[in-house]
Scaffold this motif. Structure first.
Motif, PDB file in Angstrom:
ATOM      1  N   ALA A   1      13.487  74.123  46.170  1.00 57.21           N
ATOM      2  CA  ALA A   1      12.746  72.945  46.257  1.00 57.21           C
ATOM      3  C   ALA A   1      13.778  71.690  45.368  1.00 57.21           C
ATOM      4  N   ASP A   2      13.269  70.267  46.144  1.00 58.36           N
ATOM      5  CA  ASP A   2      14.102  69.218  46.014  1.00 58.36           C
ATOM      6  C   ASP A   2      14.220  68.847  44.048  1.00 58.36           C
ATOM      7  N   SER A   3      13.067  69.397  43.283  1.00 61.07           N
ATOM      8  CA  SER A   3      13.072  69.069  41.849  1.00 61.07           C
ATOM      9  C   SER A   3      14.347  70.655  40.961  1.00 61.07           C
ATOM     10  N   VAL A   4      14.284  70.576  41.788  1.00 59.41           N
ATOM     11  CA  VAL A   4      15.677  71.930  41.118  1.00 59.41           C
ATOM     12  C   VAL A   4      16.894  71.866  41.953  1.00 59.41           C
ATOM     13  N   LYS A   5      17.217  71.392  43.152  1.00 57.01           N
ATOM     14  CA  LYS A   5      17.964  71.694  43.091  1.00 57.01           C
ATOM     15  C   LYS A   5      19.330  71.202  42.770  1.00 57.01           C
ATOM     16  N   GLY A   6      19.654  71.098  42.413  1.00 56.10           N
ATOM     17  CA  GLY A   6      21.694  71.177  42.058  1.00 56.10           C
ATOM     18  C   GLY A   6      21.142  71.375  39.962  1.00 56.10           C
ATOM     19  N   ARG A   7      20.306  71.879  39.309  1.00 56.52           N
ATOM     20  CA  ARG A   7      19.624  72.425  38.572  1.00 56.52           C
ATOM     21  C   ARG A   7      19.801  73.996  38.099  1.00 56.52           C
ATOM     22  N   PHE A   8      18.912  74.538  39.268  1.00 52.92           N
ATOM     23  CA  PHE A   8      18.789  76.408  39.470  1.00 52.92           C
ATOM     24  C   PHE A   8      19.960  76.573  40.663  1.00 52.92           C
ATOM     25  N   THR A   9      19.703  78.467  40.340  1.00 54.88           N
ATOM     26  CA  THR A   9      20.552  79.052  41.021  1.00 54.88           C
ATOM     27  C   THR A   9      20.250  79.957  41.083  1.00 54.88           C
ATOM     28  N   ILE A  10      19.529  80.885  42.526  1.00 52.54           N
ATOM     29  CA  ILE A  10      18.667  82.088  42.760  1.00 52.54           C
ATOM     30  C   ILE A  10      20.180  82.717  44.061  1.00 52.54           C
TER      31      ILE A  10
ATOM     32  N   MET B   1      13.214  87.438  49.041  1.00 54.27           N
ATOM     33  CA  MET B   1      12.444  86.955  47.330  1.00 54.27           C
ATOM     34  C   MET B   1      12.125  85.125  47.314  1.00 54.27           C
ATOM     35  N   THR B   2      11.401  85.275  46.834  1.00 56.21           N
ATOM     36  CA  THR B   2      11.440  83.689  45.785  1.00 56.21           C
ATOM     37  C   THR B   2      10.623  83.956  44.723  1.00 56.21           C
ATOM     38  N   TRP B   3      11.287  82.660  43.849  1.00 53.41           N
ATOM     39  CA  TRP B   3      10.507  82.523  42.995  1.00 53.41           C
ATOM     40  C   TRP B   3       9.911  81.358  42.747  1.00 53.41           C
ATOM     41  N   PHE B   4       7.963  81.176  42.304  1.00 56.05           N
ATOM     42  CA  PHE B   4       7.454  79.977  42.287  1.00 56.05           C
ATOM     43  C   PHE B   4       7.126  80.106  41.031  1.00 56.05           C
ATOM     44  N   ARG B   5       6.213  79.112  40.353  1.00 59.06           N
ATOM     45  CA  ARG B   5       6.253  78.651  39.265  1.00 59.06           C
ATOM     46  C   ARG B   5       4.974  77.770  39.124  1.00 59.06           C
ATOM     47  N   GLN B   6       3.841  78.124  38.202  1.00 57.74           N
ATOM     48  CA  GLN B   6       2.154  77.627  38.184  1.00 57.74           C
ATOM     49  C   GLN B   6       2.365  76.853  36.808  1.00 57.74           C
TER      50      GLN B   6
ATOM     51  N   ALA C   1      12.661  78.442  44.815  1.00 52.71           N
ATOM     52  CA  ALA C   1      13.634  78.694  45.318  1.00 52.71           C
ATOM     53  C   ALA C   1      13.379  80.440  45.646  1.00 52.71           C
ATOM     54  N   THR C   2      14.579  79.832  47.158  1.00 54.10           N
ATOM     55  CA  THR C   2      14.316  81.704  47.796  1.00 54.10           C
ATOM     56  C   THR C   2      14.974  82.234  48.418  1.00 54.10           C
ATOM     57  N   ILE C   3      16.083  83.719  48.805  1.00 52.47           N
ATOM     58  CA  ILE C   3      17.017  84.502  48.974  1.00 52.47           C
ATOM     59  C   ILE C   3      17.301  84.759  50.398  1.00 52.47           C
ATOM     60  N   SER C   4      17.513  85.585  50.694  1.00 52.60           N
ATOM     61  CA  SER C   4      17.378  85.920  52.375  1.00 52.60           C
ATOM     62  C   SER C   4      17.810  87.615  51.839  1.00 52.60           C
ATOM     63  N   TRP C   5      17.367  87.914  52.818  1.00 57.28           N
ATOM     64  CA  TRP C   5      17.344  89.838  52.091  1.00 57.28           C
ATOM     65  C   TRP C   5      18.805  89.501  51.712  1.00 57.28           C
ATOM     66  N   ASN C   6      19.638  89.241  52.917  1.00 59.28           N
ATOM     67  CA  ASN C   6      22.075  89.558  53.130  1.00 59.28           C
ATOM     68  C   ASN C   6      21.617  88.389  51.716  1.00 59.28           C
ATOM     69  N   GLY C   7      20.816  87.887  50.956  1.00 53.50           N
ATOM     70  CA  GLY C   7      21.939  86.785  50.151  1.00 53.50           C
ATOM     71  C   GLY C   7      22.583  85.762  51.412  1.00 53.50           C
TER      72      GLY C   7
END
Length: 118
Positions: free
Chosen positions: A61-70, A34-39, A49-55
């Motif tokens: 992305a470097d631009s969101v690392k440390g601020r966003f959590t999937i 499962m992945t989030w994209f933006r446009q 950001a992306t997360i595997s099927w088992n979590g």
């Protein structure tokens, strides 16, 4: 038929937080990501950001690392994107994507708009 429905977007001031949700329905998958994209209008859709099927694995992305959590719920039907310390440059339509790792098929939601004011 697979459906992905995003929610949680809105208007927030810089420094604020939002939590996006992506609810999936229609069928189950044995292995998927499962992945989030933006446009931003006029620009290419970009990976967030992306997360595997088992979590067990997450990537950002470097631009969101440390601020966003999937993350995902225990039923594996909803994926979340917790967005903290938002910046005006985070303004975009955020899309949820499911990729079936068994055959490469990809499914998209219709997106939810996030607007961050300065």
């Amino acid at each position: 038929q697979v459906q992905l429905v995003e929610s949680g977007g809105g208007l927030v001031q810089a420094g604020g937080s939002l939590r996006l949700s992506c609810a999936t329905s229609g069928r189950t998958f044995s292995s998927y990501a499962m992945t989030w994209f933006r446009q931003v209008p006029g620009k290419e859709r970009e990976f967030v950001a992306t997360i595997s099927w088992n979590g067990g694995a997450t990537y950002y992305a470097d631009s969101v690392k440390g601020r966003f959590t999937i993350s995902r719920d225990s039923a594996k039907t909803t994926v979340y994107l917790q967005m903290n310390s938002l910046k005006p440059e985070d303004t975009a339509v955020y899309y949820c994507n499911l990729r079936d790792l068994a055959n490469g098929m990809a499914y998209w939601g219709k997106g939810t708009l996030v607007t961050v004011s300065a």
